[in-house]
Design an enzyme around this catalytic site. Sequence first.
Site, PDB file in Angstrom:
ATOM      1  N   THR A 295      -9.286  -0.022 -10.385  1.00 42.78           N
ATOM      2  CA  THR A 295      -8.398  -1.012  -9.785  1.00 42.78           C
ATOM      3  C   THR A 295      -8.384  -2.231 -10.685  1.00 42.78           C
ATOM      4  O   THR A 295      -9.132  -2.312 -11.654  1.00 42.78           O
ATOM      5  CB  THR A 295      -8.912  -1.327  -8.358  1.00 42.78           C
TER       6      THR A 295
ATOM      7  N   SER B  39      -8.022   0.683   2.841  1.00 42.17           N
ATOM      8  CA  SER B  39      -8.427   0.191   1.528  1.00 42.17           C
ATOM      9  C   SER B  39      -9.606  -0.759   1.674  1.00 42.17           C
ATOM     10  O   SER B  39      -9.879  -1.268   2.758  1.00 42.17           O
ATOM     11  CB  SER B  39      -7.262  -0.535   0.861  1.00 42.17           C
ATOM     12  N   SER B  40     -10.299  -0.990   0.566  1.00 40.51           N
ATOM     13  CA  SER B  40     -11.344  -2.017   0.514  1.00 40.51           C
ATOM     14  C   SER B  40     -10.909  -3.220  -0.305  1.00 40.51           C
ATOM     15  O   SER B  40     -11.692  -4.165  -0.472  1.00 40.51           O
ATOM     16  CB  SER B  40     -12.622  -1.436  -0.096  1.00 40.51           C
TER      17      SER B  40
ATOM     18  N   ARG C   1       0.839  -1.196   0.000  1.00 36.71           N
ATOM     19  CA  ARG C   1       0.000   0.000   0.000  1.00 36.71           C
ATOM     20  C   ARG C   1       0.879   1.252   0.000  1.00 36.71           C
ATOM     21  O   ARG C   1       1.951   1.280   0.610  1.00 36.71           O
ATOM     22  CB  ARG C   1      -0.873  -0.014   1.252  1.00 36.71           C
TER      23      ARG C   1
ATOM     24  N   GLY D 128     -13.395  -2.216  -7.665  1.00 34.17           N
ATOM     25  CA  GLY D 128     -14.745  -1.719  -7.441  1.00 34.17           C
ATOM     26  C   GLY D 128     -14.925  -0.833  -6.232  1.00 34.17           C
ATOM     27  O   GLY D 128     -16.043  -0.687  -5.747  1.00 34.17           O
TER      28      GLY D 128
ATOM     29  N   GLU E 236      -6.015   3.916  -7.599  1.00 33.83           N
ATOM     30  CA  GLU E 236      -7.176   4.527  -6.951  1.00 33.83           C
ATOM     31  C   GLU E 236      -8.196   4.985  -7.983  1.00 33.83           C
ATOM     32  O   GLU E 236      -8.830   4.154  -8.599  1.00 33.83           O
ATOM     33  CB  GLU E 236      -6.751   5.660  -6.011  1.00 33.83           C
TER      34      GLU E 236
ATOM     35  N   GLU F 269      -3.882   7.972  -4.163  1.00 33.80           N
ATOM     36  CA  GLU F 269      -4.291   7.076  -3.077  1.00 33.80           C
ATOM     37  C   GLU F 269      -4.580   7.796  -1.760  1.00 33.80           C
ATOM     38  O   GLU F 269      -5.326   7.294  -0.916  1.00 33.80           O
ATOM     39  CB  GLU F 269      -3.200   6.035  -2.850  1.00 33.80           C
TER      40      GLU F 269
ATOM     41  N   THR G 137      -3.834  -1.201  -7.743  1.00 35.12           N
ATOM     42  CA  THR G 137      -4.624   0.003  -8.007  1.00 35.12           C
ATOM     43  C   THR G 137      -3.776   1.262  -8.110  1.00 35.12           C
ATOM     44  O   THR G 137      -2.643   1.297  -7.611  1.00 35.12           O
ATOM     45  CB  THR G 137      -5.664   0.201  -6.881  1.00 35.12           C
TER      46      THR G 137
END
Length: 577
Positions: A397, A462-463, A108, A483, A417, A435, A415
């Site tokens: 992503t 993050s998801s 990340r 998504g 973002e 991000e 990703t």
Amino acid sequence: MMLRFFAFIVISLAIMPAMAATTTSQALAHKQAGTPVTADNWMISAANPLAVEAGAHILRNGGTAADAMVAVQSVLGLVEPQSSGLGGGAFLVWYDGKTGSITTLDGRETAPMAVTPQLFQDKTGAPLKFFDAVVGGLSVGTPGTPALLQAAHERWGRSPWSSLFDDAISLASDGFDVSARLASLIAGDKDRLARYQPTADYFLPSGIPLQAGDRLKNPAYAKTLHTLAMTGVSSFYRGAIAADIVDTARSPDTNPGLLSAQDLSIYRIKERPAICTSYRGYDVCGMGPPSSGGLTVGQILGLLEPFDLAALGPQSADAWRLIGDASRLAFADRGRYMADSDYVPVPTRGLLDSDYLAERSALLDGSMALNDVDPGNPPFDTALNWSDDESNALPSTSHISIIDPFGNALSMTTTIENAFGSRLMTQSGFLLNNELTDFSFRSHRNGIPIANRVEPGKRPRSSMAPTIVLKDGSVMLVAGSPGGSRIIGYVAKTIIGVLDWGLDAQQSVDLPHLVNRFGVYDLEAGTSASELSASLTALGYKVKVRGLNSGLHIIVKQDGTYFGGADNRREGIALGE
């Protein structure tokens, strides 16, 4: 009408013999027909045929899933630059075929050391509008993807590092045909892409958006990849490439940011334990904080464990009532408790505690939609006093799923973002992420701090939910999707589709989306999901029919055979042999 809900399940194309190598055209035919690709030796499912072919080339020559991932990601950064690339970050879940162990790599992005919690607030303390924060250097975090590529190769690779970039370098040098999807996204975002001249020069030559079928070359990207191939990623985090990144992010031409050479030089990948939870006798393993994906998917499944979804079936409004409200309960906890655990205490064990989940699951026992949904009070040995998060998520992503001939499995979500990230194209041929806008724009609410506020060196929540499902210690399912925060619903739905409803890899991907995060039930437009609108409304939901553009790429293993599924909502494929 309801009989058409899963008409796609009807098999209209005979499955190829498992030992045969799948060609791209055959993979596309399988996807369009709603049937999975099958293989006995290895399988890749990812978001672009050229990228999948690059990974397949590595596996055919004795490489591992980690080696193939480097090749796939290098091509994805070229052919779908709106979604991922060297200027972004990623989360990787790894299953070791020899030891049966599972771990994760956190690639990340990190906030510059010069930020303050008021980064995305105006002079009055009010949050900036989303795109006022996104476009330009203010939103750029320290990229993590290159470091993750090398870290994965060092741990689990077999092929020579320098060989993993060959296909991407050739495509960047010789050119590739712009896809219809990329052309459409460029046209839709042309005003933002035009704000920074190097970006406009690449995507809008002579002021005209690239068209589908145009031949696009990126010699700067080819040069960057060649440098990485010859010298490793230290050349990305120090030296000329690093200087280019900093100069681009701090450019006075558009909303300059705070990224520094020091931020790049101190960046490190973190190996973290996987977050695993039990569901129907399977172990569902994913990414922990700073991602909310593994915890929230785990909570949704844990809340649903007492209910017989198999008996209800995928056509049942009551099944979707249970799934929707389980998601709402999990998202309430996500908004309050989940953030970078290196900066704030996250009650990871408490959120998945069986007694806590049973208590929360009892809220689903009624027959109507829940009225108010509040965060729970998970057991934890540190006092918790956080305010609920306020952040936006409008990302673009990508996802990669691989099982190699050695039994290793990899699930990686990657990703930059938002689509095209910060819209800043470096002279080195790649876009920079935005991000930092995954942080909460507010730092406090009613005087109480928000766990996901901006802080120096912190990783935004993050998801992304790369997931590997195990049965008796062996890989059964590899899954993930782009998504935004809906990733969590897409992945949970896919797991339920396979484990509860007996769908195969392609059927579970094709399953129409119904996602409820915060009370409004989103139903996927253009699918028979909309036929549940009246039933869900009668159960007390607000319903919205809308586009839900996932990019699920999954592999299911059953009786020694791999079944690959790729999302018809995007242009990817599954290949195997």
